[in-house]
Motif scaffolding. Structure first.
Motif, PDB file in Angstrom:
ATOM      1  N   PHE A  71      -5.032   3.526  14.545  1.00  0.00           N
ATOM      2  CA  PHE A  71      -6.096   4.489  14.256  1.00  0.00           C
ATOM      3  C   PHE A  71      -6.571   4.535  12.805  1.00  0.00           C
ATOM      4  N   ILE A  72      -5.724   4.118  11.847  1.00  0.00           N
ATOM      5  CA  ILE A  72      -6.026   4.391  10.441  1.00  0.00           C
ATOM      6  C   ILE A  72      -6.359   3.158   9.605  1.00  0.00           C
ATOM      7  N   ASN A  73      -5.566   2.126   9.741  1.00  0.00           N
ATOM      8  CA  ASN A  73      -5.543   1.070   8.735  1.00  0.00           C
ATOM      9  C   ASN A  73      -6.856   0.333   8.489  1.00  0.00           C
ATOM     10  N   ASP A  74      -7.687   0.156   9.494  1.00  0.00           N
ATOM     11  CA  ASP A  74      -8.917  -0.613   9.279  1.00  0.00           C
ATOM     12  C   ASP A  74     -10.160   0.265   9.152  1.00  0.00           C
ATOM     13  N   ILE A  75      -9.975   1.597   9.092  1.00  0.00           N
ATOM     14  CA  ILE A  75     -11.129   2.492   9.012  1.00  0.00           C
ATOM     15  C   ILE A  75     -11.910   2.276   7.725  1.00  0.00           C
ATOM     16  N   ARG A  76     -11.212   2.113   6.620  1.00  0.00           N
ATOM     17  CA  ARG A  76     -11.898   1.967   5.332  1.00  0.00           C
ATOM     18  C   ARG A  76     -12.804   0.736   5.335  1.00  0.00           C
ATOM     19  N   LYS A 100      -6.764  12.359   0.578  1.00  0.00           N
ATOM     20  CA  LYS A 100      -6.330  11.930  -0.766  1.00  0.00           C
ATOM     21  C   LYS A 100      -5.052  11.119  -0.676  1.00  0.00           C
ATOM     22  N   GLN A 101      -4.181  11.473   0.236  1.00  0.00           N
ATOM     23  CA  GLN A 101      -2.907  10.773   0.405  1.00  0.00           C
ATOM     24  C   GLN A 101      -3.113   9.378   0.983  1.00  0.00           C
ATOM     25  N   ILE A 102      -4.045   9.255   1.907  1.00  0.00           N
ATOM     26  CA  ILE A 102      -4.278   7.967   2.577  1.00  0.00           C
ATOM     27  C   ILE A 102      -5.146   7.044   1.723  1.00  0.00           C
ATOM     28  N   HIS A 108     -12.309  11.580  -4.601  1.00  0.00           N
ATOM     29  CA  HIS A 108     -12.130  12.813  -3.832  1.00  0.00           C
ATOM     30  C   HIS A 108     -12.625  13.989  -4.675  1.00  0.00           C
ATOM     31  N   ILE A 109     -13.654  14.647  -4.178  1.00  0.00           N
ATOM     32  CA  ILE A 109     -14.318  15.715  -4.929  1.00  0.00           C
ATOM     33  C   ILE A 109     -14.235  17.037  -4.173  1.00  0.00           C
TER      34      ILE A 109
END
Length: 265
Positions: A71-76, A100-102, A108-109
């Motif tokens: 679910f996470i690793n290729d989202i960016r 911010k952690q990921i 991050h604003i």
């Protein structure tokens, strides 16, 4: 900015000058907003639920790595596929610390605004339905009791969500409205932009007003959601007009803890 980045913009509420802050960012750095410029995407709240699920339910060893890969690793990479910065904005702070952690190397604003001004704008834009509950609210409005209870609930909700502001780049809406030079310099440096402060000020003058409860009084809009040029009466900082002493007092008392946490008192 050399390498394309994700830009996370989280504001305390829809009435926090959220769209204005986003437009100023667009004047400084080229970026696209998924779905559209006005889109609000609950990306961070979804990350918050994801982390909560991982930490709440029993799981087998290696399940986190498996789920992150799923679910996470290729989202960016998917978000940055067009080789341009991506602005993801949302109108609360839920999940900001999870993002911010990921995405540690992205931007991050947190956008903040005096809660008193946010609340008065909310009250100005409120629509009341037919029925006895709405009738009771209307009857209580002149005495400030409803303003107090609503403001306290509003503040408690944000206090439960707001992360450690020292971990984020913080934009004060008031600093953008007044064009505070030091704040504008910091924002320009954040994006490593070549734009000068004076150039930015000129571009900010052309930013249209959107989603203002005071659109009739301070803009040339016909509706709240119509983007319009500011009129000479536009003054979104420390508004009091249209509210009596008890109503303003109710808002101030109800939001006191949040205003203190954000440094407004």
């Amino acid at each position: 900015m050399i390498e394309e980045k994700l830009i996370f913009l989280n504001s305390q509420s829809p009435r926090s000058g959220h769209n204005f802050v986003a437009e100023v960012i667009r004047k400084i750095v080229d970026c696209e907003t998924p779905i559209g410029d006005r889109s609000e995407i609950p990306f961070n709240p979804i990350l918050s639920v994801y982390h909560k699920t991982l930490n709440t339910y029993f799981s087998s060893g290696g399940s986190k790595a498996f789920l992150d890969d799923l679910f996470i690793n290729d989202i960016r990479d998917k978000l940055l596929k067009n080789n341009t910065n991506v602005l993801i904005k949302y109108t609360n702070y839920t999940g900001a610390k999870d993002a911010k952690q990921i995405y540690k190397d992205d931007i991050h604003i947190l956008s903040i605004r005096d809660p008193k001004d946010c609340l008065l704008s909310l009250f100005k834009g409120m629509k009341y339905k037919k029925g006895y509950k709405s009738l009771l609210k209307k009857m209580a409005l002149p005495f400030g009791l409803y303003h107090y209870t609503f403001s306290k609930k509003y503040s408690d909700k944000i206090l439960a969500e707001i992360p450690n502001v020292n971990d984020f780049f913080v934009i004060k809406y008031e600093d953008l409205v007044t064009k505070n030079e030091e704040s504008l310099k910091q924002l320009i440096n954040l994006f490593n932009s070549n734009i000068s402060v004076e150039e930015l000020k000129e571009k900010m003058d052309n930013v249209k007003v959107l989603n203002s409860s005071f659109y009739k009084e301070e803009t040339n809009s016909k509706t709240m959601w119509e983007a319009s040029e500011k009129s000479t009466k536009f003054n979104p900082v420390n508004r009091n007009k249209g509210f009596n002493f008890l109503q303003i007092l109710g808002v101030k008392i109800g939001s006191k803890r949040l205003r203190k946490r954000m440094g407004y008192i």
